[in-house]
Design an enzyme around this catalytic site. Structure first.
Site, PDB file in Angstrom:
ATOM      1  N   CYS A 139      -8.214  27.246  30.456  1.00 16.91           N
ATOM      2  CA  CYS A 139      -7.135  28.078  29.944  1.00 16.91           C
ATOM      3  C   CYS A 139      -5.819  27.532  30.493  1.00 16.91           C
ATOM      4  O   CYS A 139      -5.651  27.456  31.709  1.00 16.91           O
ATOM      5  CB  CYS A 139      -7.309  29.535  30.375  1.00 16.91           C
ATOM      6  SG  CYS A 139      -5.876  30.560  29.973  1.00 16.91           S
ATOM      7  N   ASP A 179     -16.967  27.399  37.776  1.00 14.34           N
ATOM      8  CA  ASP A 179     -15.539  27.286  38.009  1.00 14.34           C
ATOM      9  C   ASP A 179     -15.319  25.874  38.559  1.00 14.34           C
ATOM     10  O   ASP A 179     -16.226  25.294  39.166  1.00 14.34           O
ATOM     11  CB  ASP A 179     -15.111  28.349  39.030  1.00 14.34           C
ATOM     12  CG  ASP A 179     -13.691  28.163  39.490  1.00 14.34           C
ATOM     13  OD1 ASP A 179     -12.786  28.141  38.638  1.00 14.34           O
ATOM     14  OD2 ASP A 179     -13.483  28.017  40.711  1.00 14.34           O
ATOM     15  N   ARG A 180     -14.133  25.305  38.345  1.00 11.39           N
ATOM     16  CA  ARG A 180     -13.893  23.935  38.824  1.00 11.39           C
ATOM     17  C   ARG A 180     -13.406  23.899  40.270  1.00 11.39           C
ATOM     18  O   ARG A 180     -14.114  23.440  41.159  1.00 11.39           O
ATOM     19  CB  ARG A 180     -12.874  23.232  37.910  1.00 11.39           C
ATOM     20  CG  ARG A 180     -12.740  21.739  38.199  1.00 11.39           C
ATOM     21  CD  ARG A 180     -11.630  21.086  37.413  1.00 11.39           C
ATOM     22  NE  ARG A 180     -10.335  21.286  38.082  1.00 11.39           N
ATOM     23  CZ  ARG A 180      -9.182  20.827  37.622  1.00 11.39           C
ATOM     24  NH1 ARG A 180      -9.144  20.158  36.484  1.00 11.39           N
ATOM     25  NH2 ARG A 180      -8.066  21.052  38.282  1.00 11.39           N
ATOM     26  N   ASP A 181     -12.192  24.378  40.499  1.00 10.37           N
ATOM     27  CA  ASP A 181     -11.529  24.234  41.792  1.00 10.37           C
ATOM     28  C   ASP A 181     -12.057  25.235  42.814  1.00 10.37           C
ATOM     29  O   ASP A 181     -12.026  26.434  42.593  1.00 10.37           O
ATOM     30  CB  ASP A 181     -10.022  24.409  41.618  1.00 10.37           C
ATOM     31  CG  ASP A 181      -9.454  23.419  40.621  1.00 10.37           C
ATOM     32  OD1 ASP A 181      -9.835  22.236  40.687  1.00 10.37           O
ATOM     33  OD2 ASP A 181      -8.646  23.830  39.769  1.00 10.37           O
ATOM     34  N   LYS A 219      -9.574  33.759  32.798  1.00  9.09           N
ATOM     35  CA  LYS A 219     -10.405  34.590  33.659  1.00  9.09           C
ATOM     36  C   LYS A 219      -9.494  35.538  34.438  1.00  9.09           C
ATOM     37  O   LYS A 219      -8.441  35.123  34.886  1.00  9.09           O
ATOM     38  CB  LYS A 219     -11.221  33.723  34.628  1.00  9.09           C
ATOM     39  CG  LYS A 219     -12.233  32.834  33.956  1.00  9.09           C
ATOM     40  CD  LYS A 219     -13.009  31.976  34.947  1.00  9.09           C
ATOM     41  CE  LYS A 219     -12.146  30.889  35.556  1.00  9.09           C
ATOM     42  NZ  LYS A 219     -12.889  29.975  36.453  1.00  9.09           N
TER      43      LYS A 219
END
Length: 194
Positions: A94, A17-19, A106
């Site tokens: 997304c 996941d990024r953030d 997600k």
């Protein structure tokens, strides 16, 4: 917990996941100057690269669907994060809001499946690392495995329900790499909660 079997589980790719997982969570960030890698993130990516494990990012970016960001904004932030982290193999996001009910957002599996496709690996050989339940649920829905790395935004119930947790990103990656060598099954990490 799964008993130790002595055989390794193949891990062809780790998807982040990024953030809140790789970089500080700045809500609806469209400014590359605000990108700050979390402690251990760059080293975690380096360890995976050194071990020949593909890497990717799977990220919900509903700010696009809400009109708060553009696709260009997200790509610029991703490019900056990619540079600061030393380069990951693929970035998938997304753009939809939760109300759009799209298959890629997600906790649905679309992002994980697409990242695996781009990397040329089966989802079953991917591990998804994230900071909230939807990351782990997306992994499960795609047939991948998930590791929760809790932070201040992670709810206690999300930690309790996660099949595997790690206190930080670097620990999560070191455990995954140890598992690929047959040192310790990933499922045994559930009891090592922060």
């Amino acid at each position: 917990m799964t008993p130790r079997t002595g055989r390794h589980t193949p891990v062809a790719a780790v998807l982040f996941d990024r953030d809140g997982t790789l970089v500080e969570d700045v809500p609806y960030n469209g400014d590359p100057a605000l990108v700050r890698p979390l402690p251990g993130a760059r080293r975690a990516v380096e360890l995976l690269r050194g071990a020949g494990v593909a890497t990717g990012v799977v990220s919900n970016q509903s700010g696009i669907g809400r009109g708060l960001l553009t696709e260009t904004d997200v790509r610029r932030v991703n490019d900056r994060a990619n540079t600061l982290l030393g380069g990951l193999n693929t970035w998938v996001y997304c753009p939809h809001t939760p109300e759009a009910d799209c298959p890629c957002r997600k906790p649905r599996p679309g992002l994980v499946i697409e990242a695996a496709r781009r990397l040329g690996v089966p989802p079953s050989e991917c591990v998804v690392i994230g900071d909230i339940a939807s990351d782990i649920q997306a992994a499960h829905a795609a047939g991948a495995r998930g590791v929760l790395v809790p932070n201040a935004a992670t709810l206690p119930g999300e930690v309790e329900s996660a099949p595997s947790t790690a206190p930080d990103l670097l620990t999560a990656v070191r455990r995954i790499l140890a598992e690929t060598r047959g040192d310790r099954p990933l499922a045994e990490t559930r009891g090592d909660r922060p």
